[in-house]
Design an enzyme around this catalytic site. Structure first.
Site, PDB file in Angstrom:
ATOM      1  CE  LYS A   1       1.124  -1.462  -2.605  1.00  0.00           C
ATOM      2  NZ  LYS A   1       0.572  -0.200  -2.150  1.00  0.00           N
TER       3      LYS A   1
ATOM      4  CE  LYS B   1       8.719   1.192 -10.116  1.00  0.00           C
ATOM      5  NZ  LYS B   1       7.733   2.253 -10.226  1.00  0.00           N
TER       6      LYS B   1
ATOM      7  CE  LYS C   1       8.654   2.020   1.881  1.00  0.00           C
ATOM      8  NZ  LYS C   1       7.835   2.583   1.279  1.00  0.00           N
TER       9      LYS C   1
HETATM   10  P1  ADP Z   1       4.163   0.343  -0.828  1.00  0.00           P
HETATM   11  O1  ADP Z   1       5.595   0.607  -0.470  1.00  0.00           O
HETATM   12  O2  ADP Z   1       3.524  -0.631   0.120  1.00  0.00           O
HETATM   13  O3  ADP Z   1       3.981  -0.049  -2.289  1.00  0.00           O
HETATM   14  P2  ADP Z   1       3.190   2.901  -1.674  1.00  0.00           P
HETATM   15  O4  ADP Z   1       4.495   3.160  -2.357  1.00  0.00           O
HETATM   16  O5  ADP Z   1       1.984   2.612  -2.503  1.00  0.00           O
HETATM   17  O6  ADP Z   1       3.398   1.708  -0.628  1.00  0.00           O
HETATM   18  O7  ADP Z   1       2.901   4.106  -0.701  1.00  0.00           O
HETATM   19  C1  ADP Z   1       1.702   4.826  -0.583  1.00  0.00           C
HETATM   20  C2  ADP Z   1       1.905   5.910   0.475  1.00  0.00           C
HETATM   21  O8  ADP Z   1       2.175   5.354   1.760  1.00  0.00           O
HETATM   22  C3  ADP Z   1       3.100   6.835   0.157  1.00  0.00           C
HETATM   23  O9  ADP Z   1       2.736   8.153   0.501  1.00  0.00           O
HETATM   24  C4  ADP Z   1       4.201   6.335   1.071  1.00  0.00           C
HETATM   25  O10 ADP Z   1       5.108   7.370   1.427  1.00  0.00           O
HETATM   26  C5  ADP Z   1       3.418   5.819   2.287  1.00  0.00           C
HETATM   27  N1  ADP Z   1       4.126   4.661   2.884  1.00  0.00           N
HETATM   28  C6  ADP Z   1       4.258   3.439   2.329  1.00  0.00           C
HETATM   29  N2  ADP Z   1       4.959   2.609   3.127  1.00  0.00           N
HETATM   30  C7  ADP Z   1       5.310   3.322   4.218  1.00  0.00           C
HETATM   31  C8  ADP Z   1       6.050   3.028   5.422  1.00  0.00           C
HETATM   32  N3  ADP Z   1       6.565   1.818   5.653  1.00  0.00           N
HETATM   33  N4  ADP Z   1       6.207   4.010   6.333  1.00  0.00           N
HETATM   34  C9  ADP Z   1       5.670   5.240   6.111  1.00  0.00           C
HETATM   35  N5  ADP Z   1       4.963   5.589   5.016  1.00  0.00           N
HETATM   36  C10 ADP Z   1       4.767   4.649   4.066  1.00  0.00           C
END
Ligand code: ADP
Ligand code: TRP
Length: 322
Positions: A194, A112, A191
């Protein structure tokens, strides 16, 4: 006794199908076979949020989303992190046994900073709050994505250090990293996340969802030509909704030719729209029941506060605060 499984999710935006297949579906399964503890990590979200209205609204939305997707407060413990203030007291006590070097090595903090995000002390001490979440409820197992693996190791190190100094008080948690859960790709092939603006949201409106699916990147193989399903994002996403037999049948259509990406996208849209229909309906229903989500959340917090108070009491005694 059933194992205690605990995880948290930051209410920091709309839930997408990466979250669903990577995390939420696993939680719903855990709920059936273990003692599930799931909370919305709004104190953690504060490290990257500036707008109080948005944080509040995203937290309320996430409650409805998770209830609609199958988290059942009768079968699990489901609450909002900040409703249990004990967690911040434990965090302080733990921070007094946490070596600075442990936090300085955290990749997530370093990443970050490298991205130019202004570093607050909250961002730096994020892993201690996460350790407090886990240790306060004496979690046995913590399912998280690969990105959270180091945070979990830090939580274990803190617990071991505390126990070494004050006696066997804290439960050492085991990580459950789903190495086999594929990283679900987003509309652009990276990947799904958000932060990349490439998500396909679970509760998107019909028109928006269609637009998103139609925007998925594909190559320029003409309609008539045979296609390789394994390199197609549309296929990779569609497969999540299919049995292995159905997935094979779809792959055969790709390879046979005369099957365009437009058709593939329409089929994916249908699968998404139909799979999430019952959840959408449940969500609409929950939304209409004014006050229900709030009531469930206060009950959820009250239930876990009793457990939190017990652990905190022991910890306070151990360190000489009582
Ligand atoms: P983002 O990357 O959208 O901010 P988060 O970090 O809030 O998502 O992830 C919340 C949960 O969803 C975590 O347990 C993460 O491992 C899972 N997750 C997020 N994106 C993916 C993805 N593309 N494939 C599989 N699992 C995911
Ligand atoms: N840091 C986690 C994430 O961003 C969320 C989280 C907070 C968490 N506290 C936790 C996960 C405790 C597991 C256990 O995904």
């Amino acid at each position: 006794m059933k194992k205690r499984v605990l995880s948290g999710i930051q209410p920091s935006g709309k839930l997408h199908i990466g979250n669903y297949f990577g995390m939420i579906q696993r939680m719903v399964q855990y709920q059936e076979k273990s003692d599930l503890f799931l909370f919305l990590a709004n104190l953690h979200a504060l490290t990257s949020s500036q707008d109080p209205k948005i944080l509040q609204q995203q937290t309320e939305e996430a409650v409805l989303d998770l209830l609609a997707l199958g988290i059942d407060p009768k079968k699990s413990h489901f609450w909002i992190q900040s409703d249990v203030p004990e967690v911040t007291e434990l965090m302080w006590i733990l921070s007094c046994v946490t070596p600075l070097g442990l936090l300085e090595r955290a990749h997530s903090f370093k990443d970050k900073i490298a991205k130019g995000i202004d570093a607050s002390h909250g961002l730096f001490s994020y892993p201690i709050l996460m350790a407090a979440d886990i240790l306060l409820y004496r979690a046995d197992i913590v399912p998280v994505g690969r990105d959270q693996k180091q945070h979990l190791e830090i939580a274990r190190d803190i617990a071991l250090k505390f126990n070494h100094g004050y006696g066997e008080i804290l439960t050492i948690p085991e990580p459950d990293i789903a190495e086999d859960v594929a990283v679900i790709p987003g509309a652009d092939g990276q990947k799904m996340s958000k932060s990349y603006g490439n998500t396909i949201d679970i509760f998107a409106e019909e028109k928006e969802l269609k637009k998103r699916v139609m925007s998925i990147v594909t190559d320029s193989t003409p309609v008539e030509a045979p296609k390789n399903p394994d390199t197609c994002i549309v296929y990779q996403l569609h497969k999540l909704f299919l049995s292995s037999k159905e997935a094979k049948a779809l792959a055969d259509r790709y390879r046979a030719g005369e099957f365009g990406y437009g058709d593939a996208k329409k089929m994916l849209f249908e699968a998404l729209w139909e799979t999430f229909r019952p959840y959408r309906e449940k969500r609409a229903h929950l939304e209409k029941e004014a006050g229900l989500a709030g009531k469930l959340m206060s009950e959820g917090a009250a239930k876990v506060r009793a457990i939190a108070a017990e652990t905190l009491n022991e910890v306070r005694k151990a360190v000489g605060l009582k």
